[in-house]
Design an enzyme around this catalytic site. Structure first.
Site, PDB file in Angstrom:
ATOM      1  N   VAL A  16       0.830  -1.211   0.000  1.00  0.00           N
ATOM      2  CA  VAL A  16       0.000   0.000   0.000  1.00  0.00           C
ATOM      3  C   VAL A  16       0.866   1.265   0.000  1.00  0.00           C
ATOM      4  O   VAL A  16       0.556   2.242  -0.682  1.00  0.00           O
ATOM      5  CB  VAL A  16      -0.973  -0.003   1.208  1.00  0.00           C
ATOM      6  CG1 VAL A  16      -1.901   1.197   1.146  1.00  0.00           C
ATOM      7  CG2 VAL A  16      -1.788  -1.291   1.248  1.00  0.00           C
ATOM      8  N   GLY A  17       1.969   1.226   0.741  1.00  0.00           N
ATOM      9  CA  GLY A  17       2.876   2.386   0.790  1.00  0.00           C
ATOM     10  C   GLY A  17       3.421   2.730  -0.587  1.00  0.00           C
ATOM     11  O   GLY A  17       3.457   3.899  -0.993  1.00  0.00           O
ATOM     12  N   TYR A 146      -3.864 -10.872  15.144  1.00  0.00           N
ATOM     13  CA  TYR A 146      -3.857  -9.729  14.229  1.00  0.00           C
ATOM     14  C   TYR A 146      -5.151  -8.908  14.381  1.00  0.00           C
ATOM     15  O   TYR A 146      -5.125  -7.683  14.474  1.00  0.00           O
ATOM     16  CB  TYR A 146      -3.723 -10.295  12.820  1.00  0.00           C
ATOM     17  CG  TYR A 146      -3.771  -9.342  11.669  1.00  0.00           C
ATOM     18  CD1 TYR A 146      -2.672  -8.554  11.331  1.00  0.00           C
ATOM     19  CD2 TYR A 146      -4.897  -9.268  10.848  1.00  0.00           C
ATOM     20  CE1 TYR A 146      -2.706  -7.709  10.222  1.00  0.00           C
ATOM     21  CE2 TYR A 146      -4.939  -8.435   9.744  1.00  0.00           C
ATOM     22  CZ  TYR A 146      -3.839  -7.660   9.428  1.00  0.00           C
ATOM     23  OH  TYR A 146      -3.878  -6.837   8.329  1.00  0.00           O
ATOM     24  N   LYS A 150      -5.633  -4.982  15.717  1.00  0.00           N
ATOM     25  CA  LYS A 150      -6.188  -3.969  14.813  1.00  0.00           C
ATOM     26  C   LYS A 150      -7.453  -3.328  15.393  1.00  0.00           C
ATOM     27  O   LYS A 150      -7.659  -2.126  15.287  1.00  0.00           O
ATOM     28  CB  LYS A 150      -6.512  -4.602  13.455  1.00  0.00           C
ATOM     29  CG  LYS A 150      -5.282  -4.995  12.644  1.00  0.00           C
ATOM     30  CD  LYS A 150      -4.816  -3.837  11.797  1.00  0.00           C
ATOM     31  CE  LYS A 150      -3.610  -4.172  10.966  1.00  0.00           C
ATOM     32  NZ  LYS A 150      -3.040  -2.997  10.314  1.00  0.00           N
ATOM     33  N   ASP A 280     -11.561 -24.354   1.743  1.00  0.00           N
ATOM     34  CA  ASP A 280     -11.936 -23.169   0.976  1.00  0.00           C
ATOM     35  C   ASP A 280     -11.950 -21.893   1.813  1.00  0.00           C
ATOM     36  O   ASP A 280     -11.891 -20.799   1.277  1.00  0.00           O
ATOM     37  CB  ASP A 280     -13.370 -23.358   0.442  1.00  0.00           C
ATOM     38  CG  ASP A 280     -13.374 -23.777  -1.012  1.00  0.00           C
ATOM     39  OD1 ASP A 280     -12.338 -23.639  -1.673  1.00  0.00           O
ATOM     40  OD2 ASP A 280     -14.428 -24.243  -1.478  1.00  0.00           O
TER      41      ASP A 280
HETATM   42  P1  NDP Z   1       3.301  -5.066   3.530  1.00  0.00           P
HETATM   43  O1  NDP Z   1       3.604  -6.336   4.234  1.00  0.00           O
HETATM   44  O2  NDP Z   1       3.404  -5.019   2.049  1.00  0.00           O
HETATM   45  O3  NDP Z   1       4.218  -3.909   4.128  1.00  0.00           O
HETATM   46  C1  NDP Z   1       4.365  -3.766   5.502  1.00  0.00           C
HETATM   47  C2  NDP Z   1       5.092  -2.482   5.763  1.00  0.00           C
HETATM   48  O4  NDP Z   1       5.198  -2.308   7.175  1.00  0.00           O
HETATM   49  C3  NDP Z   1       6.513  -2.454   5.195  1.00  0.00           C
HETATM   50  O5  NDP Z   1       6.803  -1.160   4.726  1.00  0.00           O
HETATM   51  C4  NDP Z   1       7.348  -2.780   6.413  1.00  0.00           C
HETATM   52  O6  NDP Z   1       8.666  -2.211   6.356  1.00  0.00           O
HETATM   53  C5  NDP Z   1       6.549  -2.087   7.505  1.00  0.00           C
HETATM   54  N1  NDP Z   1       6.809  -2.649   8.818  1.00  0.00           N
HETATM   55  C6  NDP Z   1       6.534  -3.919   9.252  1.00  0.00           C
HETATM   56  N2  NDP Z   1       6.963  -4.077  10.517  1.00  0.00           N
HETATM   57  C7  NDP Z   1       7.507  -2.888  10.899  1.00  0.00           C
HETATM   58  C8  NDP Z   1       8.133  -2.425  12.079  1.00  0.00           C
HETATM   59  N3  NDP Z   1       8.264  -3.214  13.163  1.00  0.00           N
HETATM   60  N4  NDP Z   1       8.608  -1.147  12.109  1.00  0.00           N
HETATM   61  C9  NDP Z   1       8.478  -0.349  11.033  1.00  0.00           C
HETATM   62  N5  NDP Z   1       7.885  -0.714   9.886  1.00  0.00           N
HETATM   63  C10 NDP Z   1       7.412  -1.977   9.820  1.00  0.00           C
HETATM   64  O7  NDP Z   1       1.848  -4.622   4.001  1.00  0.00           O
HETATM   65  P2  NDP Z   1       0.650  -4.030   3.141  1.00  0.00           P
HETATM   66  O8  NDP Z   1       1.110  -2.860   2.357  1.00  0.00           O
HETATM   67  O9  NDP Z   1      -0.030  -5.171   2.482  1.00  0.00           O
HETATM   68  O10 NDP Z   1      -0.328  -3.543   4.309  1.00  0.00           O
HETATM   69  C11 NDP Z   1      -0.464  -2.181   4.667  1.00  0.00           C
HETATM   70  C12 NDP Z   1      -1.565  -2.078   5.685  1.00  0.00           C
HETATM   71  O11 NDP Z   1      -2.783  -2.565   5.112  1.00  0.00           O
HETATM   72  C13 NDP Z   1      -1.331  -2.903   6.937  1.00  0.00           C
HETATM   73  O12 NDP Z   1      -1.692  -2.150   8.056  1.00  0.00           O
HETATM   74  C14 NDP Z   1      -2.238  -4.116   6.764  1.00  0.00           C
HETATM   75  O13 NDP Z   1      -2.631  -4.634   7.994  1.00  0.00           O
HETATM   76  C15 NDP Z   1      -3.382  -3.523   5.985  1.00  0.00           C
HETATM   77  N6  NDP Z   1      -4.156  -4.463   5.162  1.00  0.00           N
HETATM   78  C16 NDP Z   1      -3.537  -5.215   4.191  1.00  0.00           C
HETATM   79  C17 NDP Z   1      -4.295  -6.054   3.388  1.00  0.00           C
HETATM   80  C18 NDP Z   1      -3.690  -6.841   2.260  1.00  0.00           C
HETATM   81  O14 NDP Z   1      -4.442  -7.544   1.540  1.00  0.00           O
HETATM   82  N7  NDP Z   1      -2.386  -6.757   2.023  1.00  0.00           N
HETATM   83  C19 NDP Z   1      -5.758  -6.171   3.570  1.00  0.00           C
HETATM   84  C20 NDP Z   1      -6.295  -5.288   4.571  1.00  0.00           C
HETATM   85  C21 NDP Z   1      -5.507  -4.482   5.336  1.00  0.00           C
HETATM   86  P3  NDP Z   1       9.890  -2.991   5.625  1.00  0.00           P
HETATM   87  O15 NDP Z   1       9.617  -2.946   4.155  1.00  0.00           O
HETATM   88  O16 NDP Z   1      11.086  -2.207   5.984  1.00  0.00           O
HETATM   89  O17 NDP Z   1       9.866  -4.378   6.188  1.00  0.00           O
END
Ligand code: NDP
Length: 330
Positions: A16-17, A146, A150, A280
């Site tokens: 997402v970032g 989790y 949340k 499933d």
């Molecule tokens: P990713 O796993 O792709 O990215 C996780 C990010 O969090 C990375 O930038 C990682 O940094 C950072 N991160 C993890 N642990 C730490 C820590 N201890 N300190 C600092 N930074 C940390 O996640 P998504 O982009 O998929 O998810 C983004 C948000 O969306 C989350 O809050 C997730 O719960 C939520 N979400 C995601 C869904 C999905 O389908 N993916 C569905 C619904 C909600 P680094 O790269 O340095 O490890």
């Protein structure tokens, strides 16, 4: 005088970032989802500070002095990882969230948006899911760590608002997919896992086997669409109550439809099959996006096949640097 705005995106290197960064860099400056001239955007990774640690979190805030924070950082994983590491998912996410919320309060951040997930909803609930049902029963047992971490963000948002008047809120996306996803076969979500499996089947001439019957239905949101909605929330949504960010209930797709779209995008010409001995999961867990459409007005979601095709192309072109788990340290 126009005040300078510093938007800190935690988890800025994740699925997402990276999508937010793409939208901010490609939408016209000054447009509804584009960067404003007075804004600086910071996309932080865990290398900039481990957010489980309050001191490192404070340091990040001292360094960038964010006026606004979009908090995406989380320990995220597929079903297997969630089931195996329940305490780690609970504890790491509680620590990360508590540190971010408290640092946003102590550093007088103007606005904070945190990211929840539809996993927070109760297991036994009347569908469709809506924003009022988050706390009305225990979450599914498979990811309770989790989910509880949340959920607590919503509780804390209300407490920070009531005690200190903070402008904190949260978004609840459904399943997300897009470039920069996690494709590690051991802990990926369904779309990136199937994309990776299909890619390997094509490359190595091996069978492409999809777990389950292919019948369950899911709502998927393209990460670039979600990113636009986060920018909209940052500017136009000022309510502590969470908001579901999703395509409509009528846009659910089956795992079979997902698979067919992946096969087409990858250009896999072999035969694929379903392993019906594998579970499933729930048949469907629809969430309504009525509140989103009421607050935002109509939103043009990218058609699923188009978004999937773009995501698959990204994966194929970036296979060597993508999070495939291939180069993972033991
Ligand atoms: P990713 O796993 O792709 O990215 C996780 C990010 O969090 C990375 O930038 C990682 O940094 C950072 N991160 C993890 N642990 C730490 C820590 N201890 N300190 C600092 N930074 C940390 O996640 P998504 O982009 O998929 O998810 C983004 C948000 O969306 C989350 O809050 C997730 O719960 C939520 N979400 C995601 C869904 C999905 O389908 N993916 C569905 C619904 C909600 P680094 O790269 O340095 O490890």
């Amino acid at each position: 005088m126009v005040m300078a705005t510093v938007v800190l995106v935690t988890g800025g290197t994740g699925l997402v970032g990276k999508a937010l960064q793409h939208i901010i860099e490609t939408e016209p400056v000054g447009s509804r989802y584009g960067k404003l001239p007075n804004e600086t955007w910071i996309f932080a990774s865990s290398a900039e500070g481990d957010l489980r640690d309050p001191a490192q979190t404070n340091k990040l805030y001292e360094k960038y002095k964010p006026t606004h924070v979009i908090h995406l950082a989380a320990l995220v994983g597929g079903l297997f990882k969630n089931m195996k590491y329940k305490l780690t998912f609970l504890r790491d996410n509680i620590l990360i969230n508590d540190n971010i919320l408290h640092a946003s309060y102590t550093h007088k951040t103007t606005k904070l948006i945190s990211c929840l997930s539809t996993c927070v909803f109760p297991d036994k609930v009347e569908y469709p899911l809506d924003e009022n049902k988050i706390h009305s029963g225990p979450p599914h047992e498979s990811n309770f760590g989790y989910a509880h971490a949340k959920r607590m963000v919503d509780v804390q948002n209300h407490a920070y608002k009531e005690e200190f008047g903070c402008n904190f809120t949260s978004a609840i996306p459904t399943n997300i997919f897009g470039p920069h996803d996690n494709y590690d076969l051991e802990d990926a979500h369904v779309i990136p896992a199937l994309v990776h499996k299909c890619y390997l089947a094509k490359k190595n001439g091996t069978p492409f086997i999809v777990s389950g019957t292919g019948k369950p239905l899911r709502q998927f949101i393209f990460s670039y669409d979600l990113a636009k909605l986060f920018v909209w929330m940052l500017r136009e949504y000022d309510d502590v109550e969470p908001i579901i960010l999703s395509v409509g209930e009528d846009e659910e797709v089956s795992i079979k439809e997902v698979t067919d779209a992946i096969v087409k995008a990858v250009g896999f010409e072999g035969h694929y099959s379903f392993d019906t001995t594998k579970a499933d999961g729930q048949f469907r867990k629809p969430a309504t996006n009525k509140k989103l459409l009421d607050c935002h007005g109509a939103f043009k979601f990218t058609p699923f096949e188009q978004a999937l095709d773009l995501s698959v192309k990204w994966f194929v072109e970036n296979y060597d640097s993508a999070r495939t788990g291939v180069n993972k340290k033991p």
